[in-house]
Structures are given as C-alpha cells and as structure tokens.
Design a protein around this motif. Structure first.
Motif, mmCIF file in Angstrom:
data_model
loop_
_atom_site.group_PDB
_atom_site.id
_atom_site.type_symbol
_atom_site.label_atom_id
_atom_site.label_comp_id
_atom_site.label_asym_id
_atom_site.label_seq_id
_atom_site.Cartn_x
_atom_site.Cartn_y
_atom_site.Cartn_z
ATOM 1 N N GLN A 175 0.822 -1.196 0.000
ATOM 2 C CA GLN A 175 0.000 0.000 0.000
ATOM 3 C C GLN A 175 0.859 1.250 0.000
ATOM 4 O OE1 GLN A 175 -2.605 -0.688 3.386
ATOM 5 N NE2 GLN A 175 -4.288 -1.101 1.978
ATOM 6 N N GLU A 176 1.942 1.242 0.758
ATOM 7 C CA GLU A 176 2.803 2.411 0.824
ATOM 8 C C GLU A 176 3.471 2.663 -0.519
ATOM 9 O OE1 GLU A 176 4.259 5.767 2.090
ATOM 10 O OE2 GLU A 176 2.916 4.507 3.272
ATOM 11 N N GLU A 177 3.865 1.587 -1.217
ATOM 12 C CA GLU A 177 4.463 1.740 -2.536
ATOM 13 C C GLU A 177 3.466 2.352 -3.507
ATOM 14 O OE1 GLU A 177 7.498 -2.096 -2.196
ATOM 15 O OE2 GLU A 177 5.854 -2.086 -3.626
ATOM 16 N N SER A 178 2.221 1.932 -3.406
ATOM 17 C CA SER A 178 1.182 2.463 -4.279
ATOM 18 C C SER A 178 0.972 3.941 -4.018
ATOM 19 C CB SER A 178 -0.124 1.694 -4.055
ATOM 20 O OG SER A 178 -1.157 2.251 -4.821
ATOM 21 N N ALA A 179 0.897 4.329 -2.744
ATOM 22 C CA ALA A 179 0.720 5.729 -2.394
ATOM 23 C C ALA A 179 1.925 6.550 -2.844
ATOM 24 C CB ALA A 179 0.522 5.868 -0.881
ATOM 25 N N SER A 180 3.115 5.975 -2.695
ATOM 26 C CA SER A 180 4.328 6.673 -3.106
ATOM 27 C C SER A 180 4.360 6.873 -4.614
ATOM 28 C CB SER A 180 5.552 5.873 -2.653
ATOM 29 O OG SER A 180 6.746 6.495 -3.068
ATOM 30 N N SER A 181 3.882 5.876 -5.345
ATOM 31 C CA SER A 181 3.844 5.984 -6.804
ATOM 32 C C SER A 181 2.903 7.096 -7.246
ATOM 33 C CB SER A 181 3.405 4.639 -7.402
ATOM 34 O OG SER A 181 3.277 4.746 -8.802
ATOM 35 N N ILE A 182 1.745 7.172 -6.596
ATOM 36 C CA ILE A 182 0.797 8.244 -6.909
ATOM 37 C C ILE A 182 1.422 9.598 -6.611
ATOM 38 C CG2 ILE A 182 -1.409 9.288 -6.262
ATOM 39 C CD1 ILE A 182 -2.421 6.454 -5.702
ATOM 40 N N ALA A 183 2.087 9.704 -5.465
ATOM 41 C CA ALA A 183 2.734 10.963 -5.083
ATOM 42 C C ALA A 183 3.775 11.381 -6.110
ATOM 43 C CB ALA A 183 3.380 10.817 -3.700
ATOM 44 N N ASP A 184 4.553 10.432 -6.587
ATOM 45 C CA ASP A 184 5.576 10.744 -7.597
ATOM 46 C C ASP A 184 4.946 11.295 -8.873
ATOM 47 O OD1 ASP A 184 7.668 9.987 -5.967
ATOM 48 O OD2 ASP A 184 7.763 7.935 -6.758
ATOM 49 N N ARG A 185 3.820 10.709 -9.277
ATOM 50 C CA ARG A 185 3.147 11.170 -10.497
ATOM 51 C C ARG A 185 2.571 12.567 -10.314
ATOM 52 N NH1 ARG A 185 0.833 5.947 -10.408
ATOM 53 N NH2 ARG A 185 -1.243 6.829 -10.099
ATOM 54 N N VAL A 186 2.014 12.824 -9.126
ATOM 55 C CA VAL A 186 1.467 14.159 -8.842
ATOM 56 C C VAL A 186 2.574 15.209 -8.863
ATOM 57 C CG1 VAL A 186 0.404 15.594 -7.044
ATOM 58 C CG2 VAL A 186 -0.531 13.330 -7.548
ATOM 59 N N ILE A 187 3.686 14.896 -8.226
ATOM 60 C CA ILE A 187 4.812 15.837 -8.178
ATOM 61 C C ILE A 187 5.367 16.085 -9.577
ATOM 62 C CG2 ILE A 187 7.203 16.100 -7.399
ATOM 63 C CD1 ILE A 187 6.326 14.688 -4.781
ATOM 64 N N ALA A 188 5.526 15.017 -10.354
ATOM 65 C CA ALA A 188 6.029 15.176 -11.723
ATOM 66 C C ALA A 188 5.092 16.048 -12.547
ATOM 67 C CB ALA A 188 6.199 13.807 -12.372
ATOM 68 N N ALA A 189 3.780 15.839 -12.389
ATOM 69 C CA ALA A 189 2.802 16.656 -13.117
ATOM 70 C C ALA A 189 2.863 18.105 -12.663
ATOM 71 C CB ALA A 189 1.399 16.085 -12.902
ATOM 72 N N GLY A 190 3.025 18.318 -11.359
ATOM 73 C CA GLY A 190 3.098 19.679 -10.834
ATOM 74 C C GLY A 190 4.322 20.428 -11.291
ATOM 75 N N ARG A 221 -5.174 16.202 -10.996
ATOM 76 C CA ARG A 221 -5.908 15.662 -12.143
ATOM 77 C C ARG A 221 -4.959 15.028 -13.148
ATOM 78 N NH1 ARG A 221 -10.665 19.996 -13.937
ATOM 79 N NH2 ARG A 221 -11.870 19.909 -11.995
ATOM 80 N N ASP A 222 -3.888 15.733 -13.464
ATOM 81 C CA ASP A 222 -2.938 15.245 -14.466
ATOM 82 C C ASP A 222 -2.141 14.045 -13.968
ATOM 83 O OD1 ASP A 222 -3.823 17.398 -15.916
ATOM 84 O OD2 ASP A 222 -1.986 18.574 -15.710
ATOM 85 N N GLY A 223 -1.702 14.117 -12.711
ATOM 86 C CA GLY A 223 -0.801 13.091 -12.204
ATOM 87 C C GLY A 223 -1.475 11.859 -11.654
ATOM 88 N N ALA A 224 -2.689 12.017 -11.093
ATOM 89 C CA ALA A 224 -3.326 10.877 -10.422
ATOM 90 C C ALA A 224 -4.763 10.647 -10.846
ATOM 91 C CB ALA A 224 -3.260 11.085 -8.903
ATOM 92 N N ASN A 225 -5.243 11.459 -11.801
ATOM 93 C CA ASN A 225 -6.639 11.347 -12.244
ATOM 94 C C ASN A 225 -7.608 11.493 -11.076
ATOM 95 O OD1 ASN A 225 -8.572 11.081 -14.280
ATOM 96 N ND2 ASN A 225 -8.756 8.874 -13.969
ATOM 97 N N ILE A 226 -7.265 12.359 -10.130
ATOM 98 C CA ILE A 226 -8.124 12.640 -8.984
ATOM 99 C C ILE A 226 -8.708 14.037 -9.150
ATOM 100 C CG2 ILE A 226 -8.188 13.044 -6.492
ATOM 101 C CD1 ILE A 226 -6.029 10.929 -6.191
#
Length: 326
Positions: A175-190, A221-226
């Motif tokens: 679960q932590e890896e999944s959350a970390s992956s989402i965070a990385d995508r959000v940061i990259a998009a930002g 929205r861009d990084g995590a489709n949230i």
C-alpha cells in the motif's frame, strides 16, 4: 420471541451460512474474490458495521445506540478514522461513482423505492451480496441481501482508495508503494507547471495562469486522475478530510501531500504565537515535495509556480493541516 431477538438470530444464521459457503466446494470462487480484494481499512468497516446489527433505527441519529440511514455510514467511517458527510444527498456526491457490477466491501449503496429517482435510503456493502442498513421499516440496523434489492439500487460510491477491498492482508509495503507511486506522479505533473504565471482567482478553463488551488487541482488531475472539483483551498481541504487521510502534525507529512496554511501574519515565528490554529481559515495550499520543500504558487513576484523552503520559514508557522485525497 421479540422482533429484536428474531432479527439477531436470523442475522447470525445468515452470516454463518455465508461463512460455510466460502469453504464449501461450490464456494471457492467466492472465496477467491474475497481474497483478491485486499484492504485492512475495508475489513475494519465491515467489522464495525456488523457489530451494530440490531441497534435501533432513529431518523437523523448518528449513534452510538441508534442510527438514521446516513448516520450509520457516518458513524462507521468515523470509527475507522474517516470523516464523511451525514446526509444521503451529500454522501451520494462524495467519493467515486462505482459501476453496479463492481461493488466491493466498504462501498456506500444508495436506493430509492422505484429504482429511478434520487436515493431515499442507503447502506454499506460488506461483500458477498450483502449490505448493512439502518432500516426505518424494520426499526433497526439490519443485514440484507443486495440481489433482493437490486431493482431499488440507484448508485454506489467508493470512499476508499481503488486498491481497497476485503480479504487477504496486503504484502508488506504494498500500500505504501502504491501511495508513493501516486505521489511521484502528482509531483512530476506539478513540476511541469513551474514558471506558470500567478493570477489570484484564476479561471479554471485554461492553464495560462494559476492561483494556488488551481495549480494543485491540475497537478492531481494530471498526475493521479483525482478530481477535487473546482473549489479553492478550503474546498480541497474538505475533500481531503472526506476522501483521504490527513494530519495536523507537520512531522507526519509525506511527499505528494497537500499542505494547507492560514493567512500571512508576518515572517517571524513570534508573529504566530498564541494563535488558535484550528480556528484559523485556510487561505493557501501547496504540494509537499519532501526534503523540506514545497511546490506551489502564491504571488506574481515569486515568478508563479515555484519551489520554496518549508520549515524555519513563515510557511511552517502558518501550517494548519496536510494530507492526501486518496
């Protein structure tokens, strides 16, 4: 035998037969489905909801001894650390809409008498074609079979993250890896928006200029489709509280978290002494990068979207809460 005694005996019988089914030869497919839906949080929701079977129904009540239709969900989610709304209308708009053939344990289910109009009652899925509801007609919290009420079902909403469900415990760190992956995508998009000019109350219709909450809106929205909606920082804070996890401890922030701040009162720590932090209004939002850095936009003079230091600056002194909307 009283109605309450009959209800409780019937419930035990139904749950026992369901458990036996999982171990019967014909129940292997059901067991496999349960095992594939891995979430400790959903398990907790099921356990709490099940423990309330037999409690009284009372319109508008939110527990602990009696419950309205929406109040049951509000109470159950609160017991597992999640704050959600307390009316059917609001809950019907929260979280993520789920296809009716993809319902999992922990999902909120919404029904109407004719199966078409706005929902008039609701329940909590516990998996295996069952749900728990505080029923006005039966005057109690009851266990029901979803397939019997399928014609009345008008919608399902998922509050928990997509990787939740019921059954086997996730592998360590999954679960932590999944959350970390989402965070990385959000940061990259930002980071792609670094240098985008700042404009107070900017239009959400384009990305030519941004204010603080438009920037975080697009990053998620861009990084995590949230989709947190088009609201400002305060609206995003409410979204985090309703749909994700949050903390008021600055030392528990994780990369990718949204960080919320009060209004600027000065650059020194002493300028914020004696302030009742929970009473302060949220006026700004940023993304925490880890390593004592923030990614955000707050003024034209700063050059638009930029990276700044966090601790030992006025941003630290203005901190109210932080968290992730998933």
């Amino acid at each position: 035998m009283t109605k309450r005694d009959w209800l409780q005996k019937s419930t035990v019988a139904v749950m026992l037969s369901t458990s036996l089914l999982l171990y019967a030869e014909g129940g292997q497919a059901a067991a496999k489905t349960v095992d594939s839906q891995s979430s400790v949080k959903a398990e907790e929701i099921v356990q709490v909801a099940t423990s309330l079977i037999g409690k009284d129904y009372k319109y508008g009540a939110v527990g602990p001894n009696s419950f309205g239709s929406a109040g049951l969900a509000t109470y159950v989610y609160k017991q597992v650390g999640l704050t959600i709304d307390d009316t059917i209308a609001k809950l019907y708009k929260t979280g993520t809409s789920i296809p009716l053939d993809n319902i999992q344990a922990g999902d909120l289910l919404f029904f109407s008498s004719n199966g078409k109009d706005a929902p008039t009652f609701m329940g909590i899925s516990i998996g295996n074609d069952q749900y728990i509801s505080s029923s006005q007609s039966e005057e109690a919290v009851v266990l029901k079979q979803l397939s019997r009420d399928r014609k009345k079902l008008v919608g399902a909403r998922r509050i928990l993250a997509e990787d939740t469900g019921v059954g086997a415990t996730p592998a360590p760190g999954k679960q932590e890896e999944s959350a970390s992956s989402i965070a990385d995508r959000v940061i990259a998009a930002g980071k792609k928006y670094i240098g985008t000019p700042y404009e107070y109350s900017s239009s959400r219709a384009n990305k030519k200029t941004m204010d603080c909450s438009e920037f975080t809106m697009w990053a998620y929205r861009d990084g995590a489709n949230i989709d947190m909606g088009n609201g400002g920082a305060r609206s995003q804070a409410l979204f985090v509280k309703s749909n994700g996890t949050y903390t008021t401890d600055i030392n528990k922030l994780k990369k990718g978290d949204l960080v919320f701040f009060m209004a600027y009162k000065g650059y020194k720590e002493s300028d914020y002494k004696g302030i009742n932090v929970p009473q302060q209004s949220i006026t700004h939002v940023a993304i925490y990068l880890g390593d004592d850095k923030l990614l955000h936009t707050f003024s034209k003079e700063s050059g638009g979207v930029t990276i700044t230091d966090f601790k030992r600056t006025h941003w630290e002194y203005r901190f109210i809460m932080g968290g992730r909307p998933y």
